[in-house]
Design a protein around this motif. Structure first.
Motif, PDB file in Angstrom:
ATOM      1  N   ILE A  51      -4.270  32.140  34.097  1.00 14.49           N
ATOM      2  CA  ILE A  51      -5.688  32.083  34.024  1.00 14.49           C
ATOM      3  C   ILE A  51      -6.102  31.242  35.319  1.00 14.49           C
ATOM      4  O   ILE A  51      -6.830  31.536  36.157  1.00 14.49           O
ATOM      5  CB  ILE A  51      -6.273  31.529  32.945  1.00 14.49           C
ATOM      6  CG1 ILE A  51      -6.185  32.677  31.683  1.00 14.49           C
ATOM      7  CG2 ILE A  51      -7.902  31.213  32.905  1.00 14.49           C
ATOM      8  CD1 ILE A  51      -6.462  32.148  30.379  1.00 14.49           C
ATOM      9  N   LYS A  52      -5.486  30.189  35.450  1.00 11.69           N
ATOM     10  CA  LYS A  52      -5.641  29.243  36.468  1.00 11.69           C
ATOM     11  C   LYS A  52      -5.529  29.647  37.744  1.00 11.69           C
ATOM     12  O   LYS A  52      -6.313  29.512  38.723  1.00 11.69           O
ATOM     13  CB  LYS A  52      -4.678  27.700  36.331  1.00 11.69           C
ATOM     14  CG  LYS A  52      -5.324  26.900  35.245  1.00 11.69           C
ATOM     15  CD  LYS A  52      -4.407  25.746  35.040  1.00 11.69           C
ATOM     16  CE  LYS A  52      -4.671  25.049  33.641  1.00 11.69           C
ATOM     17  NZ  LYS A  52      -4.037  23.753  33.536  1.00 11.69           N
ATOM     18  N   GLY A  53      -4.312  30.485  37.912  1.00 14.60           N
ATOM     19  CA  GLY A  53      -3.944  31.023  39.217  1.00 14.60           C
ATOM     20  C   GLY A  53      -4.894  32.290  39.500  1.00 14.60           C
ATOM     21  O   GLY A  53      -5.160  32.131  40.647  1.00 14.60           O
ATOM     22  N   ALA A  54      -5.215  33.030  38.825  1.00 16.93           N
ATOM     23  CA  ALA A  54      -6.431  34.032  38.918  1.00 16.93           C
ATOM     24  C   ALA A  54      -7.685  33.310  39.428  1.00 16.93           C
ATOM     25  O   ALA A  54      -8.277  33.659  40.324  1.00 16.93           O
ATOM     26  CB  ALA A  54      -6.530  34.773  37.684  1.00 16.93           C
ATOM     27  N   ALA A  55      -8.029  32.169  38.649  1.00 12.58           N
ATOM     28  CA  ALA A  55      -9.296  31.761  39.073  1.00 12.58           C
ATOM     29  C   ALA A  55      -9.312  31.198  40.322  1.00 12.58           C
ATOM     30  O   ALA A  55     -10.167  31.021  41.204  1.00 12.58           O
ATOM     31  CB  ALA A  55      -9.689  30.667  37.990  1.00 12.58           C
ATOM     32  N   ASP A  56      -8.012  30.501  40.688  1.00 15.22           N
ATOM     33  CA  ASP A  56      -7.817  29.801  42.105  1.00 15.22           C
ATOM     34  C   ASP A  56      -7.929  31.046  43.066  1.00 15.22           C
ATOM     35  O   ASP A  56      -8.429  30.746  44.014  1.00 15.22           O
ATOM     36  CB  ASP A  56      -6.622  29.156  42.120  1.00 15.22           C
ATOM     37  CG  ASP A  56      -6.454  28.095  43.301  1.00 15.22           C
ATOM     38  OD1 ASP A  56      -7.106  27.364  43.493  1.00 15.22           O
ATOM     39  OD2 ASP A  56      -5.403  28.638  44.128  1.00 15.22           O
ATOM     40  N   SER A  57      -7.146  32.058  42.849  1.00 17.36           N
ATOM     41  CA  SER A  57      -7.222  33.156  43.767  1.00 17.36           C
ATOM     42  C   SER A  57      -8.828  33.797  43.874  1.00 17.36           C
ATOM     43  O   SER A  57      -9.251  34.017  45.320  1.00 17.36           O
ATOM     44  CB  SER A  57      -6.580  34.200  43.265  1.00 17.36           C
ATOM     45  OG  SER A  57      -5.130  33.925  43.451  1.00 17.36           O
ATOM     46  N   VAL A  58      -9.553  33.583  42.981  1.00 18.91           N
ATOM     47  CA  VAL A  58     -10.918  34.199  43.257  1.00 18.91           C
ATOM     48  C   VAL A  58     -11.618  33.230  44.019  1.00 18.91           C
ATOM     49  O   VAL A  58     -12.607  33.394  45.093  1.00 18.91           O
ATOM     50  CB  VAL A  58     -11.698  34.571  41.830  1.00 18.91           C
ATOM     51  CG1 VAL A  58     -13.098  34.658  41.956  1.00 18.91           C
ATOM     52  CG2 VAL A  58     -10.838  35.817  41.344  1.00 18.91           C
ATOM     53  N   ALA A  59     -11.630  31.816  43.728  1.00 19.77           N
ATOM     54  CA  ALA A  59     -12.125  30.744  44.502  1.00 19.77           C
ATOM     55  C   ALA A  59     -11.523  30.697  45.925  1.00 19.77           C
ATOM     56  O   ALA A  59     -12.454  30.314  46.793  1.00 19.77           O
ATOM     57  CB  ALA A  59     -11.907  29.222  43.697  1.00 19.77           C
ATOM     58  N   SER A  60     -10.699  31.013  46.328  1.00 13.48           N
ATOM     59  CA  SER A  60     -10.022  31.108  47.432  1.00 13.48           C
ATOM     60  C   SER A  60     -10.506  32.132  48.222  1.00 13.48           C
ATOM     61  O   SER A  60     -11.009  31.806  49.454  1.00 13.48           O
ATOM     62  CB  SER A  60      -8.406  31.142  47.693  1.00 13.48           C
ATOM     63  OG  SER A  60      -7.857  31.509  48.707  1.00 13.48           O
ATOM     64  N   ALA A  61     -10.810  33.324  47.826  1.00  7.29           N
ATOM     65  CA  ALA A  61     -11.365  34.365  48.565  1.00  7.29           C
ATOM     66  C   ALA A  61     -12.946  34.223  48.605  1.00  7.29           C
ATOM     67  O   ALA A  61     -13.389  34.870  49.694  1.00  7.29           O
ATOM     68  CB  ALA A  61     -11.027  35.771  47.605  1.00  7.29           C
ATOM     69  N   VAL A  62     -13.429  33.735  47.697  1.00  4.88           N
ATOM     70  CA  VAL A  62     -14.944  33.499  47.804  1.00  4.88           C
ATOM     71  C   VAL A  62     -15.315  32.484  48.899  1.00  4.88           C
ATOM     72  O   VAL A  62     -16.387  32.302  49.349  1.00  4.88           O
ATOM     73  CB  VAL A  62     -15.809  33.433  46.684  1.00  4.88           C
ATOM     74  CG1 VAL A  62     -15.438  34.797  46.116  1.00  4.88           C
ATOM     75  CG2 VAL A  62     -15.721  32.210  45.806  1.00  4.88           C
ATOM     76  N   GLN A  63     -14.438  31.316  49.016  1.00  6.53           N
ATOM     77  CA  GLN A  63     -14.970  30.158  49.836  1.00  6.53           C
ATOM     78  C   GLN A  63     -14.816  30.175  51.171  1.00  6.53           C
ATOM     79  O   GLN A  63     -13.536  30.673  51.625  1.00  6.53           O
ATOM     80  CB  GLN A  63     -14.081  28.871  49.362  1.00  6.53           C
ATOM     81  CG  GLN A  63     -14.318  27.606  50.024  1.00  6.53           C
ATOM     82  CD  GLN A  63     -13.685  26.691  49.486  1.00  6.53           C
ATOM     83  OE1 GLN A  63     -12.548  26.498  48.916  1.00  6.53           O
ATOM     84  NE2 GLN A  63     -14.414  25.278  49.629  1.00  6.53           N
TER      85      GLN A  63
END
Length: 70
Positions: free
Chosen positions: A33-45
């Motif tokens: 879950i943390k990895g997926a959330a981090d990937s999303v945050a990385s993509a949108v920032q």
């Protein structure tokens, strides 16, 4: 220090260093879950808003979907 909504490099390394065979199902699910959330945050920032450590971490982990100019 990690950017808002991002995992720190220390957290990523800690999760990666402990083998899944030694983790509980709860730890494995949390890592996913943390990895997926981090990937999303990385993509949108936007790249220019990321700290240097986050840019390096994204490059190392292959999490640089957002390749806006720095």
């Amino acid at each position: 220090m990690a950017d808002a909504g991002r995992q720190s490099l220390t957290d990523k390394a800690g999760a990666a260093l402990k083998p899944d065979s030694q983790k509980t199902y709860l730890e494995q699910a949390g890592d996913a879950i943390k990895g997926a959330a981090d990937s999303v945050a990385s993509a949108v920032q936007p790249q220019q808003e990321k700290s240097t450590t986050q840019k390096i971490g994204d490059a190392v982990s292959g999490d640089n979907t957002n390749r806006n100019a720095a």
